[in-house]
Design a protein around this motif. Structure first.
Motif, PDB file in Angstrom:
ATOM      1  N   TYR A 271      35.533  32.618  40.426  1.00 43.80           N
ATOM      2  CA  TYR A 271      36.686  33.118  39.668  1.00 43.80           C
ATOM      3  C   TYR A 271      36.185  33.647  38.331  1.00 43.80           C
ATOM      4  O   TYR A 271      35.730  32.882  37.475  1.00 43.80           O
ATOM      5  CB  TYR A 271      37.706  31.985  39.461  1.00 43.80           C
TER       6      TYR A 271
ATOM      7  N   GLY B 217      36.907  35.346  34.771  1.00 49.96           N
ATOM      8  CA  GLY B 217      38.030  35.488  33.830  1.00 49.96           C
ATOM      9  C   GLY B 217      39.003  34.345  34.011  1.00 49.96           C
ATOM     10  O   GLY B 217      40.212  34.545  34.119  1.00 49.96           O
TER      11      GLY B 217
ATOM     12  N   THR C  98      45.744  30.200  36.639  1.00 49.99           N
ATOM     13  CA  THR C  98      45.670  30.588  38.058  1.00 49.99           C
ATOM     14  C   THR C  98      44.671  29.718  38.817  1.00 49.99           C
ATOM     15  O   THR C  98      44.921  29.306  39.951  1.00 49.99           O
ATOM     16  CB  THR C  98      45.293  32.084  38.181  1.00 49.99           C
TER      17      THR C  98
ATOM     18  N   ASP D 182      34.216  32.097  32.282  1.00 46.93           N
ATOM     19  CA  ASP D 182      34.819  32.851  31.184  1.00 46.93           C
ATOM     20  C   ASP D 182      33.803  32.889  30.050  1.00 46.93           C
ATOM     21  O   ASP D 182      32.961  32.011  29.942  1.00 46.93           O
ATOM     22  CB  ASP D 182      36.126  32.207  30.704  1.00 46.93           C
TER      23      ASP D 182
ATOM     24  N   ASP E 242      29.038  35.440  30.819  1.00 38.59           N
ATOM     25  CA  ASP E 242      29.537  36.820  30.759  1.00 38.59           C
ATOM     26  C   ASP E 242      29.449  37.412  32.170  1.00 38.59           C
ATOM     27  O   ASP E 242      28.349  37.553  32.721  1.00 38.59           O
ATOM     28  CB  ASP E 242      28.660  37.606  29.760  1.00 38.59           C
ATOM     29  N   ALA E 243      30.621  37.748  32.718  1.00 38.46           N
ATOM     30  CA  ALA E 243      30.663  38.238  34.102  1.00 38.46           C
ATOM     31  C   ALA E 243      29.870  39.522  34.300  1.00 38.46           C
ATOM     32  O   ALA E 243      29.498  39.854  35.428  1.00 38.46           O
ATOM     33  CB  ALA E 243      32.123  38.452  34.517  1.00 38.46           C
TER      34      ALA E 243
ATOM     35  N   ASP F 208      39.608  38.802  37.087  1.00 35.49           N
ATOM     36  CA  ASP F 208      40.683  39.215  36.167  1.00 35.49           C
ATOM     37  C   ASP F 208      40.078  39.275  34.762  1.00 35.49           C
ATOM     38  O   ASP F 208      40.291  38.378  33.951  1.00 35.49           O
ATOM     39  CB  ASP F 208      41.823  38.180  36.250  1.00 35.49           C
TER      40      ASP F 208
ATOM     41  N   GLN G  74      38.025  44.593  31.124  1.00 30.00           N
ATOM     42  CA  GLN G  74      36.817  45.246  30.589  1.00 30.00           C
ATOM     43  C   GLN G  74      36.768  46.693  31.064  1.00 30.00           C
ATOM     44  O   GLN G  74      37.295  47.017  32.126  1.00 30.00           O
ATOM     45  CB  GLN G  74      35.555  44.527  31.093  1.00 30.00           C
TER      46      GLN G  74
END
Ligand SMILES: C[S@@+](CC[C@H](N)C(=O)[O-])C[C@H]1O[C@@H](n2cnc3c(N)ncnc32)[C@H](O)[C@@H]1O
Length: 214
Positions: free
Chosen positions: A65, A67, A73, A91, A116-117, A136, A139
Protein backbone atom coordinates in the motif's frame (compact mmCIF):
# COMPACT_ATOMS: atom_id res chain seq x y z
CA UNK A 1 -15.08 -9.84 -1.29
CA UNK A 2 -14.70 -11.48 2.10
CA UNK A 3 -15.95 -9.45 5.11
CA UNK A 4 -17.51 -6.72 2.95
CA UNK A 5 -21.17 -5.76 2.57
CA UNK A 6 -22.19 -3.16 0.00
CA UNK A 7 -25.59 -1.89 1.04
CA UNK A 8 -26.97 0.63 -1.49
CA UNK A 9 -24.45 3.48 -1.26
CA UNK A 10 -22.68 2.35 1.92
CA UNK A 11 -19.90 -0.12 2.51
CA UNK A 12 -19.50 -2.10 5.71
CA UNK A 13 -16.44 -4.14 6.61
CA UNK A 14 -16.46 -6.81 9.30
CA UNK A 15 -14.13 -5.85 12.14
CA UNK A 16 -11.58 -8.62 12.43
CA UNK A 17 -9.25 -6.94 14.90
CA UNK A 18 -11.39 -4.92 17.27
CA UNK A 19 -14.91 -3.54 17.29
CA UNK A 20 -13.68 -0.30 18.87
CA UNK A 21 -13.35 2.22 16.04
CA UNK A 22 -9.86 3.30 14.92
CA UNK A 23 -11.24 6.39 13.19
CA UNK A 24 -14.41 8.45 13.25
CA UNK A 25 -16.75 5.71 11.97
CA UNK A 26 -20.05 4.01 12.75
CA UNK A 27 -20.08 0.44 13.98
CA UNK A 28 -23.09 -1.80 13.42
CA UNK A 29 -23.73 -5.13 15.13
CA UNK A 30 -24.91 -7.77 12.68
CA UNK A 31 -25.60 -11.51 13.09
CA UNK A 32 -21.98 -12.56 12.55
CA UNK A 33 -20.13 -9.71 14.27
CA UNK A 34 -19.40 -6.01 14.24
CA UNK A 35 -19.18 -4.10 10.95
CA UNK A 36 -17.37 -0.77 10.42
CA UNK A 37 -18.79 1.81 8.00
CA UNK A 38 -16.32 2.83 5.28
CA UNK A 39 -16.54 6.39 4.01
CA UNK A 40 -16.08 6.69 0.22
CA UNK A 41 -15.28 10.39 0.59
CA UNK A 42 -12.23 9.51 2.69
CA UNK A 43 -11.07 6.47 0.74
CA UNK A 44 -10.42 6.15 -3.00
CA UNK A 45 -10.61 2.37 -2.71
CA UNK A 46 -14.09 2.62 -1.18
CA UNK A 47 -15.09 5.22 -3.80
CA UNK A 48 -13.91 2.89 -6.58
CA UNK A 49 -15.98 0.05 -5.15
CA UNK A 50 -19.10 2.22 -4.98
CA UNK A 51 -18.45 3.16 -8.61
CA UNK A 52 -18.59 -0.55 -9.50
CA UNK A 53 -14.95 -1.65 -9.47
CA UNK A 54 -14.64 -5.15 -7.98
CA UNK A 55 -11.08 -5.59 -6.70
CA UNK A 56 -10.08 -9.12 -5.83
CA UNK A 57 -8.50 -8.76 -2.41
CA UNK A 58 -8.49 -12.20 -0.81
CA UNK A 59 -8.25 -13.34 2.76
CA UNK A 60 -4.56 -14.00 3.46
CA UNK A 61 -3.33 -11.74 0.64
CA UNK A 62 -0.07 -9.79 0.81
CA UNK A 63 -0.65 -6.13 -0.06
CA UNK A 64 1.71 -3.29 -0.89
CA UNK A 65 0.00 0.00 0.00
CA UNK A 66 1.72 3.17 -1.23
CA UNK A 67 0.54 6.41 0.39
CA UNK A 68 -0.83 4.84 3.57
CA UNK A 69 -1.12 8.17 5.39
CA UNK A 70 -2.73 7.77 8.86
CA UNK A 71 -3.97 4.32 7.82
CA UNK A 72 -7.67 4.99 7.22
CA UNK A 73 -8.06 2.84 4.08
CA UNK A 74 -5.33 0.44 5.22
CA UNK A 75 -7.36 -0.35 8.34
CA UNK A 76 -10.26 -1.62 6.18
CA UNK A 77 -7.93 -3.62 3.95
CA UNK A 78 -6.46 -5.06 7.15
CA UNK A 79 -9.92 -6.36 8.12
CA UNK A 80 -10.60 -7.67 4.59
CA UNK A 81 -7.40 -9.75 4.36
CA UNK A 82 -7.71 -10.91 7.96
CA UNK A 83 -5.02 -12.05 10.35
CA UNK A 84 -3.37 -14.38 7.83
CA UNK A 85 -2.68 -11.54 5.38
CA UNK A 86 -0.09 -8.77 5.47
CA UNK A 87 0.03 -5.11 4.42
CA UNK A 88 3.29 -3.27 3.78
CA UNK A 89 2.07 0.27 4.51
CA UNK A 90 4.38 2.91 3.04
CA UNK A 91 4.39 6.66 3.45
CA UNK A 92 7.16 9.25 3.37
CA UNK A 93 5.71 11.80 5.84
CA UNK A 94 7.08 11.30 9.38
CA UNK A 95 4.00 12.81 11.05
CA UNK A 96 1.58 10.31 9.49
CA UNK A 97 3.93 7.36 9.86
CA UNK A 98 3.87 8.04 13.61
CA UNK A 99 0.05 7.54 13.65
CA UNK A 100 0.43 4.55 11.37
CA UNK A 101 2.89 3.04 13.81
CA UNK A 102 0.33 3.15 16.65
CA UNK A 103 -2.34 1.64 14.39
CA UNK A 104 0.02 -1.20 13.46
CA UNK A 105 0.64 -1.99 17.14
CA UNK A 106 -2.98 -3.12 17.28
CA UNK A 107 -3.29 -4.43 13.73
CA UNK A 108 -0.61 -7.07 13.59
CA UNK A 109 -1.15 -7.72 9.87
CA UNK A 110 0.20 -4.24 9.01
CA UNK A 111 3.86 -3.24 8.79
CA UNK A 112 4.54 0.52 8.76
CA UNK A 113 7.43 1.60 6.53
CA UNK A 114 8.68 5.15 6.20
CA UNK A 115 9.81 5.30 2.60
CA UNK A 116 9.57 7.22 -0.64
CA UNK A 117 7.48 5.27 -3.14
CA UNK A 118 9.48 6.76 -6.00
CA UNK A 119 12.60 5.04 -4.60
CA UNK A 120 11.46 1.40 -4.19
CA UNK A 121 15.04 0.17 -3.99
CA UNK A 122 15.27 1.87 -0.55
CA UNK A 123 12.63 -0.48 0.96
CA UNK A 124 13.26 -3.48 -1.30
CA UNK A 125 14.77 -5.47 1.60
CA UNK A 126 11.67 -4.91 3.80
CA UNK A 127 8.88 -5.89 1.41
CA UNK A 128 7.97 -9.43 0.34
CA UNK A 129 6.32 -10.57 -2.88
CA UNK A 130 2.76 -9.21 -3.03
CA UNK A 131 -0.57 -10.29 -4.53
CA UNK A 132 -1.94 -6.76 -4.79
CA UNK A 133 -0.64 -3.20 -4.88
CA UNK A 134 -2.73 -0.13 -4.09
CA UNK A 135 -1.33 3.35 -4.72
CA UNK A 136 -2.69 6.73 -3.60
CA UNK A 137 0.15 9.27 -3.77
CA UNK A 138 -0.45 12.70 -5.24
CA UNK A 139 2.75 13.00 -7.28
CA UNK A 140 3.53 14.25 -10.76
CA UNK A 141 5.06 10.90 -11.74
CA UNK A 142 2.27 8.76 -10.21
CA UNK A 143 2.13 6.33 -13.12
CA UNK A 144 5.86 5.79 -13.22
CA UNK A 145 5.95 5.17 -9.44
CA UNK A 146 3.14 2.62 -9.74
CA UNK A 147 4.71 0.72 -12.63
CA UNK A 148 8.10 0.54 -10.89
CA UNK A 149 6.56 -0.88 -7.70
CA UNK A 150 4.29 -3.25 -9.65
CA UNK A 151 7.32 -4.54 -11.47
CA UNK A 152 9.45 -5.01 -8.34
CA UNK A 153 7.00 -6.34 -5.76
CA UNK A 154 3.94 -7.92 -7.39
CA UNK A 155 3.73 -11.59 -8.40
CA UNK A 156 3.25 -12.49 -12.06
CA UNK A 157 -0.47 -12.01 -12.89
CA UNK A 158 -0.89 -10.11 -9.61
CA UNK A 159 -3.27 -7.18 -9.34
CA UNK A 160 -3.01 -3.46 -8.75
CA UNK A 161 -5.07 -0.32 -8.32
CA UNK A 162 -3.82 3.16 -9.02
CA UNK A 163 -5.68 6.30 -7.94
CA UNK A 164 -4.80 9.27 -10.14
CA UNK A 165 -5.16 12.90 -9.12
CA UNK A 166 -5.03 14.86 -12.36
CA UNK A 167 -4.09 18.17 -10.73
CA UNK A 168 -0.90 16.66 -9.28
CA UNK A 169 0.19 15.67 -12.77
CA UNK A 170 -0.77 18.88 -14.57
CA UNK A 171 -3.04 21.51 -13.03
CA UNK A 172 -3.32 23.41 -16.32
CA UNK A 173 -4.82 20.56 -18.37
CA UNK A 174 -8.32 19.10 -18.46
CA UNK A 175 -8.51 16.07 -16.12
CA UNK A 176 -9.84 13.81 -18.90
CA UNK A 177 -6.82 14.63 -21.10
CA UNK A 178 -4.49 13.69 -18.23
CA UNK A 179 -6.43 10.47 -17.56
CA UNK A 180 -6.30 9.49 -21.27
CA UNK A 181 -2.56 9.98 -21.34
CA UNK A 182 -2.12 7.89 -18.16
CA UNK A 183 -4.38 5.22 -19.63
CA UNK A 184 -2.23 4.89 -22.76
CA UNK A 185 0.89 4.30 -20.68
CA UNK A 186 -0.87 1.88 -18.31
CA UNK A 187 -2.41 -0.12 -21.17
CA UNK A 188 0.98 -0.42 -22.85
CA UNK A 189 2.50 -2.03 -19.71
CA UNK A 190 -0.37 -3.93 -18.01
CA UNK A 191 -3.75 -5.53 -18.70
CA UNK A 192 -6.42 -2.98 -17.86
CA UNK A 193 -9.33 -4.59 -16.00
CA UNK A 194 -11.34 -1.52 -15.10
CA UNK A 195 -11.20 2.26 -15.14
CA UNK A 196 -13.58 4.65 -13.40
CA UNK A 197 -13.83 8.34 -12.59
CA UNK A 198 -14.21 8.77 -8.83
CA UNK A 199 -16.74 11.63 -8.93
CA UNK A 200 -18.83 12.48 -6.96
CA UNK A 201 -16.68 11.08 -4.14
CA UNK A 202 -13.42 12.68 -5.34
CA UNK A 203 -13.16 15.55 -7.80
CA UNK A 204 -10.68 15.20 -10.70
CA UNK A 205 -9.61 11.70 -9.70
CA UNK A 206 -9.84 8.37 -11.49
CA UNK A 207 -8.87 4.81 -10.69
CA UNK A 208 -7.17 2.15 -12.79
CA UNK A 209 -7.52 -1.53 -11.88
CA UNK A 210 -4.94 -3.67 -13.66
CA UNK A 211 -3.31 -7.08 -13.86
CA UNK A 212 0.42 -7.49 -14.16
CA UNK A 213 1.23 -9.16 -17.46
CA UNK A 214 4.77 -10.42 -16.92
C1 LIG B 1 -4.24 11.25 -0.11
S1 LIG B 1 -3.10 10.72 1.09
C2 LIG B 1 -3.46 8.99 1.21
C3 LIG B 1 -4.71 8.62 1.95
C4 LIG B 1 -4.80 7.13 2.21
N1 LIG B 1 -4.56 6.38 0.99
C5 LIG B 1 -6.14 6.69 2.77
O1 LIG B 1 -7.07 6.48 1.98
O2 LIG B 1 -6.26 6.53 3.99
C6 LIG B 1 -1.60 10.66 0.19
C7 LIG B 1 -0.43 10.20 1.02
O3 LIG B 1 0.63 9.89 0.13
C8 LIG B 1 1.84 10.21 0.76
N2 LIG B 1 2.86 10.34 -0.30
C9 LIG B 1 2.91 11.25 -1.30
N3 LIG B 1 4.00 11.03 -2.06
C10 LIG B 1 4.63 9.94 -1.55
C11 LIG B 1 5.80 9.24 -1.92
N4 LIG B 1 6.55 9.58 -2.98
N5 LIG B 1 6.15 8.17 -1.16
C12 LIG B 1 5.41 7.81 -0.10
N6 LIG B 1 4.30 8.45 0.30
C13 LIG B 1 3.91 9.51 -0.43
C14 LIG B 1 1.54 11.49 1.53
O4 LIG B 1 2.45 11.69 2.59
C15 LIG B 1 0.10 11.24 2.01
O5 LIG B 1 0.10 10.71 3.31
Amino acid sequence: MQNVIIDKKRIWVKAVYDKNPDFDENVDKKMDGFYRSWDARRSKLAAAMLKGVEPKIDKGANILYLGASHGYTCSYVSDIIGKSGLIYAIDFAPRVVRDLWFLCEKRKNMIPIMGDASQPQTYFHRVGLCDFIFQDVAQKNQVDIFLKNLDMFVKPNGLGMLAIKSRSIDISRKPQAVFNECRNVIESKTKLIDYKLLSPYEKDHCIFYVQKTQ
